[in-house]
Write an enzyme that holds these catalytic residues in place. Sequence first.
Site, mmCIF file in Angstrom:
data_model
loop_
_atom_site.group_PDB
_atom_site.id
_atom_site.type_symbol
_atom_site.label_atom_id
_atom_site.label_comp_id
_atom_site.label_asym_id
_atom_site.label_seq_id
_atom_site.Cartn_x
_atom_site.Cartn_y
_atom_site.Cartn_z
ATOM 1 C CG HIS A 1 29.233 45.593 49.896
ATOM 2 N ND1 HIS A 1 28.297 45.945 48.950
ATOM 3 C CD2 HIS A 1 29.921 44.540 49.374
ATOM 4 C CE1 HIS A 1 28.420 45.146 47.897
ATOM 5 N NE2 HIS A 1 29.401 44.288 48.135
ATOM 6 C CD GLU B 1 37.028 40.144 45.060
ATOM 7 O OE1 GLU B 1 36.303 39.208 44.662
ATOM 8 O OE2 GLU B 1 36.812 41.335 44.781
ATOM 9 C CG ASP B 2 37.781 42.853 49.445
ATOM 10 O OD1 ASP B 2 38.451 42.728 48.416
ATOM 11 O OD2 ASP B 2 36.659 43.377 49.459
ATOM 12 C CG HIS C 1 29.955 38.924 48.492
ATOM 13 N ND1 HIS C 1 29.156 39.614 49.374
ATOM 14 C CD2 HIS C 1 30.441 39.859 47.630
ATOM 15 C CE1 HIS C 1 29.143 40.900 49.061
ATOM 16 N NE2 HIS C 1 29.914 41.077 48.005
ATOM 17 C CG ASP C 2 33.386 41.580 48.699
ATOM 18 O OD1 ASP C 2 33.700 41.015 47.631
ATOM 19 O OD2 ASP C 2 32.695 42.616 48.732
ATOM 20 C CG ASP D 1 28.568 42.222 44.879
ATOM 21 O OD1 ASP D 1 28.744 43.173 45.662
ATOM 22 O OD2 ASP D 1 29.500 41.688 44.235
HETATM 23 N N1 LIG Z 1 30.147 51.345 44.648
HETATM 24 C C1 LIG Z 1 31.077 51.255 45.603
HETATM 25 N N2 LIG Z 1 31.961 50.234 45.526
HETATM 26 C C2 LIG Z 1 32.893 50.141 46.507
HETATM 27 C C3 LIG Z 1 32.943 51.090 47.557
HETATM 28 N N3 LIG Z 1 33.958 50.727 48.363
HETATM 29 C C4 LIG Z 1 34.491 49.608 47.876
HETATM 30 N N4 LIG Z 1 33.865 49.249 46.754
HETATM 31 C C5 LIG Z 1 34.207 48.065 45.944
HETATM 32 O O1 LIG Z 1 34.947 48.546 44.823
HETATM 33 C C6 LIG Z 1 34.711 47.682 43.704
HETATM 34 C C7 LIG Z 1 34.353 48.543 42.517
HETATM 35 O O2 LIG Z 1 35.415 49.370 42.247
HETATM 36 P P1 LIG Z 1 36.311 49.180 40.948
HETATM 37 O O3 LIG Z 1 37.368 50.225 40.954
HETATM 38 O O4 LIG Z 1 35.437 49.094 39.753
HETATM 39 O O5 LIG Z 1 36.926 47.737 41.109
HETATM 40 P P2 LIG Z 1 38.276 47.278 41.765
HETATM 41 O O6 LIG Z 1 38.298 47.849 43.174
HETATM 42 O O7 LIG Z 1 38.145 45.786 41.725
HETATM 43 O O8 LIG Z 1 39.383 47.801 40.921
HETATM 44 C C8 LIG Z 1 33.582 46.756 44.115
HETATM 45 O O9 LIG Z 1 34.148 45.544 44.529
HETATM 46 P P3 LIG Z 1 34.062 44.262 43.651
HETATM 47 O O10 LIG Z 1 34.203 43.079 44.541
HETATM 48 O O11 LIG Z 1 35.087 44.355 42.592
HETATM 49 O O12 LIG Z 1 32.610 44.314 43.078
HETATM 50 P P4 LIG Z 1 32.260 44.347 41.596
HETATM 51 O O13 LIG Z 1 33.213 45.256 40.934
HETATM 52 O O14 LIG Z 1 32.407 42.919 41.228
HETATM 53 O O15 LIG Z 1 30.866 44.821 41.534
HETATM 54 C C9 LIG Z 1 33.011 47.386 45.374
HETATM 55 O O16 LIG Z 1 32.487 46.436 46.291
HETATM 56 C C10 LIG Z 1 31.992 52.162 47.579
HETATM 57 O O17 LIG Z 1 31.998 53.013 48.456
HETATM 58 N N5 LIG Z 1 31.085 52.209 46.576
#
Ligand SMILES: Nc1nc2c(ncn2[C@@H]2O[C@H](COP(=O)(O)OP(=O)(O)O)[C@@H](OP(=O)(O)OP(=O)(O)O)[C@H]2O)c(=O)[nH]1
Length: 242
Positions: free
Chosen positions: A92, A122-123, A118-119, A179
Amino acid sequence: APYKALPKLESGPKGLPLMYVPMVRKGKPEAPAVEVHVHEARLGEAPDTGDSDSGMHSPDAIMNIVKATDFASHKHHFQRRKDPEGTPYIEHPVAVAHILTHLGKVSNPVVIISALLHDTVEDTDTTFEEIEREFGPRVRSVVEELTDNKHMTRDERKRCQILHAPHSSHEAKLVKLADKLHNLRDIERSLPVNWTEERKTQYFNWARDVVQGLRGTNAPIEAELDALFAKYCTPREGRENE
Ligand SMILES: Nc1nc2c(ncn2[C@@H]2O[C@H](COP(=O)(O)OP(=O)(O)O)[C@@H](OP(=O)(O)OP(=O)(O)O)[C@H]2O)c(=O)[nH]1
């Protein structure tokens, strides 16, 4: 796990000239040997435009981009994406950096390095202090802007992203756009485990609201996002993709 950077091969006191030795092919050097000055602080001095290529050709910028890739792959080592394939997470941030360079034509090292990192806070166990120590205060500041507050509820975090988007720095806006584009492309390619079609639509609608606050930042990336919004978002009467 703590990140251990390799000692710089070219190490020498900051600012002192080092000899750049050109590659030799068929007995002839590609370019005459030149002196380069290593200024670790140069990343911190990059201009604010976010897409300027100033500094891109400096050896330390290239080294720091590779170092950020190595740092992120180390930090995300055990993490997987939510897709059924369990794709390694590092794909990613690397894809986000790739969108910025190839689709967005962005070559500011601060933006590319921030995309790669960037992550991490957070992660993973990464701290902002660690980011600043390894990559300098400018990168730390952009990564801070891109890091959700984990003490908030999921709904609060999502609302915060919409509210904060217009007030972000240009550098952070670029990374946020890329992102979102990669996450949306990923969802289109393969729905995360346990996601319903309804959750997919909700995610696209929410992403459209975040992107609304980032508009006017990078036309090619925004055009790709708009094509996805047109395909998957709930139409807004008379205000399509606003
Ligand atoms: N589309 C997708 N997303 C995935 C996948 N695996 C992990 N993610 C991450 O999950 C978050 C989106 O899932 P949600 O359920 O909406 O958010 P949450 O994890 O924060 O609860 C995104 O992170 P985030 O940092 O919260 O990004 P964003 O929500 O700010 O865009 C994304 O980077 C995947 O296989 N597909």
